[in-house]
Design an enzyme around this catalytic site. Sequence first.
Site, short mmCIF file in Angstrom:
data_model
loop_
_atom_site.label_atom_id
_atom_site.label_comp_id
_atom_site.label_asym_id
_atom_site.label_seq_id
_atom_site.Cartn_x
_atom_site.Cartn_y
_atom_site.Cartn_z
NE ARG A 147 -40.70 3.29 -6.12
CZ ARG A 147 -40.81 2.48 -7.28
NH1 ARG A 147 -41.32 3.10 -8.21
NH2 ARG A 147 -40.80 1.42 -7.03
CE LYS A 171 -39.49 -4.20 -12.59
NZ LYS A 171 -38.68 -3.05 -12.02
CG HIS A 189 -35.08 5.96 -12.48
ND1 HIS A 189 -35.87 5.94 -13.50
CD2 HIS A 189 -35.23 5.22 -11.59
CE1 HIS A 189 -36.47 4.45 -13.16
NE2 HIS A 189 -36.03 3.95 -12.02
CB SER A 205 -40.44 2.10 -15.21
OG SER A 205 -39.20 3.09 -14.83
O1 PNS Z 1 -35.22 -1.24 -11.56
P1 PNS Z 1 -35.24 -2.48 -11.11
O2 PNS Z 1 -36.05 -3.48 -11.92
O3 PNS Z 1 -35.73 -2.50 -9.52
O4 PNS Z 1 -33.80 -3.20 -10.78
C1 PNS Z 1 -33.46 -4.22 -10.26
C2 PNS Z 1 -31.87 -4.75 -10.76
C3 PNS Z 1 -32.04 -4.59 -12.37
C4 PNS Z 1 -31.16 -3.76 -10.29
C5 PNS Z 1 -31.77 -6.38 -10.19
O5 PNS Z 1 -32.66 -6.99 -10.86
C6 PNS Z 1 -30.46 -6.70 -10.49
O6 PNS Z 1 -29.35 -6.40 -9.92
N1 PNS Z 1 -30.13 -7.51 -11.79
C7 PNS Z 1 -28.91 -8.17 -12.15
C8 PNS Z 1 -28.66 -9.43 -11.51
C9 PNS Z 1 -28.53 -9.41 -10.01
O7 PNS Z 1 -27.40 -9.25 -9.77
N2 PNS Z 1 -29.52 -9.53 -9.12
C10 PNS Z 1 -29.14 -9.33 -7.66
C11 PNS Z 1 -28.82 -10.72 -7.02
S1 PNS Z 1 -30.02 -11.82 -7.10
#
Ligand code: PNS
Length: 161
Positions: free
Chosen positions: A91, A42, A18, A129
């Site tokens: 990745r 998650k 990150h 993570s």
């Molecule tokens: O590190 P991650 O878990 O891959 O991140 C995913 C994250 C947190 C960026 C994604 O789940 C997110 O944007 N969550 C907020 C709700 C949202 O706007 N979701 C996307 C449209 S469905």
Amino acid sequence: MERTAIYPGSFDPVTNGHIDIIKRGLKLFDKIIVTILENPAKKSLFTVEERVKLLEKSITGNDNIEIASYGGLLVDYAVKRKAHAILRGMRAVSDFEFEFQMALMNRKLNREVQTVFLMTGLRWIFTSSSIIKEAVQFGGDIKSMVPAVVYAELKKKYQLN
Ligand code: PNS
């Protein structure tokens, strides 16, 4: 005009992968708002407050990086913060499907917010993570994959010395 990007994620916890994306993102954007958001798929190990603290301690001395958290839709937060883009790291090919789906959903929700991808540095290609949390609880040496403060907190969480 100042170019701002939101760098969203679970950051549970922040990894060196990150940090690499944040540093490289700053070559494209004037300001990066690292934002902790909920990923309903998650279950988190650290609370949002703990994750904010770990990010703050891992990234110090750069006024162009802000740490934030938000409990709603990513695109809404991007609009609220007048961000020009969402920054994501990619990745391996295995990331592609989720990233593609998320970028298209975000675009459907708001066509004004663009998603920009940076390929993860080769060094961090297998760093996540989730895999770090799995390895550390069975005594795996993941010291080189996370900031020192994160390593210490992970050991505390899993009561390892
Ligand atoms: O590190 P991650 O878990 O891959 O991140 C995913 C994250 C947190 C960026 C994604 O789940 C997110 O944007 N969550 C907020 C709700 C949202 O706007 N979701 C996307 C449209 S469905």
